[in-house]
Write a protein that holds these residues in place. Structure first.
Motif, short mmCIF file in Angstrom:
data_model
loop_
_atom_site.label_atom_id
_atom_site.label_comp_id
_atom_site.label_asym_id
_atom_site.label_seq_id
_atom_site.Cartn_x
_atom_site.Cartn_y
_atom_site.Cartn_z
N VAL A 68 23.19 18.72 -45.15
CA VAL A 68 24.26 18.89 -44.18
C VAL A 68 24.65 17.54 -43.57
N ALA A 69 23.65 16.67 -43.41
CA ALA A 69 23.93 15.34 -42.85
C ALA A 69 24.66 14.45 -43.85
N GLY A 70 24.40 14.64 -45.14
CA GLY A 70 25.04 13.82 -46.16
C GLY A 70 24.24 12.59 -46.48
N GLY A 71 24.78 11.77 -47.35
CA GLY A 71 24.10 10.57 -47.79
C GLY A 71 24.77 9.31 -47.30
N GLU A 72 24.71 8.28 -48.12
CA GLU A 72 25.25 6.98 -47.75
C GLU A 72 26.77 6.99 -47.58
N SER A 73 27.44 7.94 -48.20
CA SER A 73 28.91 7.99 -48.10
C SER A 73 29.38 8.36 -46.70
N GLY A 74 28.48 9.00 -45.95
CA GLY A 74 28.85 9.45 -44.61
C GLY A 74 29.50 10.82 -44.60
N ARG A 75 29.77 11.39 -45.77
CA ARG A 75 30.37 12.72 -45.87
C ARG A 75 29.27 13.76 -46.09
N ALA A 76 29.39 14.88 -45.42
CA ALA A 76 28.41 15.96 -45.58
C ALA A 76 28.52 16.56 -46.96
N ALA A 77 27.41 16.62 -47.67
CA ALA A 77 27.41 17.25 -48.99
C ALA A 77 27.70 18.73 -48.85
N ILE A 78 27.15 19.34 -47.81
CA ILE A 78 27.33 20.76 -47.57
C ILE A 78 27.82 20.97 -46.14
N VAL A 79 28.95 21.65 -46.01
CA VAL A 79 29.45 22.06 -44.70
C VAL A 79 29.37 23.58 -44.71
N PRO A 80 28.30 24.15 -44.10
CA PRO A 80 28.10 25.60 -44.16
C PRO A 80 29.34 26.37 -43.70
N GLY A 81 29.72 27.34 -44.53
CA GLY A 81 30.87 28.18 -44.22
C GLY A 81 32.21 27.58 -44.61
N ARG A 82 32.23 26.31 -45.05
CA ARG A 82 33.50 25.65 -45.38
C ARG A 82 33.39 24.86 -46.69
N PRO A 83 33.43 25.56 -47.81
CA PRO A 83 33.29 24.87 -49.09
C PRO A 83 34.38 23.83 -49.34
N ALA A 84 35.58 24.05 -48.83
CA ALA A 84 36.67 23.09 -49.05
C ALA A 84 36.39 21.74 -48.39
N GLU A 85 35.51 21.73 -47.39
CA GLU A 85 35.17 20.48 -46.70
C GLU A 85 33.85 19.89 -47.20
N SER A 86 33.21 20.56 -48.15
CA SER A 86 31.91 20.13 -48.65
C SER A 86 32.06 19.16 -49.82
N GLU A 87 31.44 18.02 -49.69
CA GLU A 87 31.48 17.01 -50.75
C GLU A 87 30.89 17.54 -52.05
N LEU A 88 29.87 18.37 -51.96
CA LEU A 88 29.26 18.94 -53.15
C LEU A 88 30.28 19.74 -53.94
N VAL A 89 31.06 20.56 -53.27
CA VAL A 89 32.07 21.38 -53.96
C VAL A 89 33.14 20.48 -54.57
N ARG A 90 33.57 19.47 -53.85
CA ARG A 90 34.57 18.55 -54.39
C ARG A 90 34.04 17.88 -55.65
N ARG A 91 32.79 17.45 -55.61
CA ARG A 91 32.21 16.72 -56.74
C ARG A 91 31.97 17.62 -57.96
N ILE A 92 31.52 18.86 -57.75
CA ILE A 92 31.25 19.71 -58.92
C ILE A 92 32.53 20.19 -59.59
N HIS A 93 33.66 20.11 -58.88
CA HIS A 93 34.95 20.51 -59.46
C HIS A 93 35.81 19.32 -59.89
N SER A 94 35.34 18.11 -59.66
CA SER A 94 36.13 16.92 -59.97
C SER A 94 36.36 16.77 -61.48
N ALA A 95 37.51 16.23 -61.84
CA ALA A 95 37.80 15.92 -63.23
C ALA A 95 37.59 14.44 -63.51
#
Length: 163
Positions: A68-95
């Motif tokens: 939830v805190a995230g890594g070096e990027s400063g962006r939260a990998a997981i934002v509970p309840g908000r997948p659109a704001e979660s870096e993990l979701v963005r990264r697993i769907h990236s082309a």
């Protein structure tokens, strides 16, 4: 599992009348130990798990507070309840090959159902659970079923009736 849902939904259309369908009950949150942890362990923990020397980007996904805190990027990998704001979701769907997770060089692409279940898990709060062996045992009430002479019989009969 999600494939079955697709088959069920595919067979639901085409009724003759246009009556409104009853509201669907909210889907149960994916079980962390059975559905989420295996996906993360297989595809993510080598670089984002407990092994600090191997950890990349300062991101740890095996501990909720760290994810939830995230890594070096400063962006939260997981934002509970908000997948659109979660870096993990963005990264697993990236082309973008430089952005997608897991990276193509790891040869561990996520299947569509794995991406969907991770997204559903985050949407429903991204609950983590410890290993069952470290959880406090909870006493369940004895099911009321016919033929349950002893408590164990009642549990077995109730389980058989469910399955």
């Amino acid at each position: 599992m999600l494939g079955c849902l697709g088959l069920v939904l595919a067979g639901c259309g085409g009724g003759g009348d246009n009556a409104a369908a009853p509201a669907a009950a909210p889907a149960a949150a994916p079980d962390f130990q059975r559905e989420i942890r295996p996906v993360l362990a297989r595809n993510c923990f080598a670089c984002h798990g407990p092994d600090e020397p191997a950890r990349k980007g300062g991101l740890r996904l095996d501990v909720r507070e760290a994810a939830v805190a995230g890594g070096e990027s400063g962006r939260a990998a997981i934002v509970p309840g908000r997948p659109a704001e979660s870096e993990l979701v963005r990264r697993i769907h990236s082309a973008d090959a430089d952005d997608i997770m897991p990276p193509p060089r790891e040869n561990k692409p996520l299947a569509a159902d794995e991406r969907a279940i991770l997204e559903a898990w985050i949407r429903q709060g991204a609950g983590y659970a410890g290993h069952w062996a470290f959880e406090q045992p909870r006493k369940r009430p004895v099911p009321q079923v016919a033929g349950g002479e002893r408590p164990i019989d009642a549990f077995v009969r109730a389980n058989l009736a469910e399955h």
